[in-house]
Design an enzyme around this catalytic site. Structure first.
Site, PDB file in Angstrom:
ATOM      1  N   LYS A 113       0.832  -1.209   0.000  1.00  0.00           N
ATOM      2  CA  LYS A 113       0.000   0.000   0.000  1.00  0.00           C
ATOM      3  C   LYS A 113       0.869   1.263   0.000  1.00  0.00           C
ATOM      4  CE  LYS A 113      -1.942   3.470   2.277  1.00  0.00           C
ATOM      5  NZ  LYS A 113      -1.359   4.406   3.269  1.00  0.00           N
TER       6      LYS A 113
ATOM      7  N   ASP B 258      -6.231   1.073   0.573  1.00  0.00           N
ATOM      8  CA  ASP B 258      -6.249   1.132   2.034  1.00  0.00           C
ATOM      9  C   ASP B 258      -7.667   0.818   2.497  1.00  0.00           C
ATOM     10  OD1 ASP B 258      -7.864   3.400   1.729  1.00  0.00           O
ATOM     11  OD2 ASP B 258      -6.107   4.674   1.607  1.00  0.00           O
TER      12      ASP B 258
END
Length: 216
Positions: free
Chosen positions: A121, A139
DNA sequence: ATCCCGAGGG
DNA sequence: CCCTCTGGAT
């Protein structure tokens, strides 16, 4: 509704309501952004922005941060989540930048993921914001909003599967902006606990609208 | 009690 | 796959 028609509607709505969509983390160079994104895990951007000015002031370069210790950095970041882990990650990250990357933030997924504290991420955020690559960092906000609106099927049970599906269906040039659209929409309208469905122009597309359930 | 722009380790 | 880390806001 066909899938591409849905995507077009969503993109049209966000373009109209959020013509400018950028990260809310405060930073002035790639090194500072990398620090801020690592600190932002399970923590609000607002809190990260409260503690980064003195950190950036006293450790402005990879060399200076690499020469510090987790114990010292902990005092600067103690009010964010997981300060012990993140203090170790930040010092280790800076040391690896100095040792293996000529003190520059690398631009590939493989290189970024080697840095302590940097997972898929965070690596995707850096690639997108710093290097203008068409990556989609998934996310908690992107994951939740994408499922509620129906941008991804329920079979996308992981962030990676969600990422691949979104990248496949969003025009490449719009992916960096779309990433922030989904985050900002998730943070301020389509929130996890009490989503503001009455303020959401997409609630007609949302199967969960008005039968609000926590989580996904 | 639950969530916040997750990552590392088992 | 699971668990741990573990501060602040609501």
């Amino acid at each position: 509704m066909r899938k591409q028609e849905l995507y077009n509607k969503v993109i049209e709505y966000f373009q109209a309501t959020m013509p400018v969509a950028e990260t809310e983390l405060h930073y002035s160079n790639p090194f500072e952004l990398l620090i801020a994104v690592i600190l932002s895990a399970q923590c609000t951007d607002k809190r990260v922005n409260m503690i980064t000015p003195p950190l950036f002031r006293d450790f402005p370069t990879p060399e200076s941060l690499a020469a510090s210790t987790p114990e010292v950095i902990f005092e600067y970041i103690r009010s964010v989540s997981y300060p012990n882990n993140k203090a170790k990650h930040l010092v280790g990250m800076a040391q690896m930048l100095v040792k293996d990357f000529q003190s520059e933030v690398p631009d590939t997924l493989e290189q970024l993921i080697k840095l302590p504290g940097v997972g898929r991420k965070t690596a995707n955020v850096i690639q997108s914001v710093v290097f203008n690559k068409a990556t989609m960092a998934v996310d908690t906000h992107v994951f939740r909003v994408s499922h509620r609106i129906g941008l991804v099927p329920k079979t996308c049970t992981t962030p990676l599967a969600t990422e691949k599906h979104l990248v496949k269906h969003i025009p490449e040039a719009l992916i960096p902006t779309a990433h922030h659209w989904l985050i900002l929409h998730g943070r301020y309208v389509c929130t996890a606990r009490s989503p503001k469905c009455s303020e959401c122009g997409l609630n007609g597309l949302c199967k969960e609208s008005l039968k609000i359930k926590p989580g996904i």
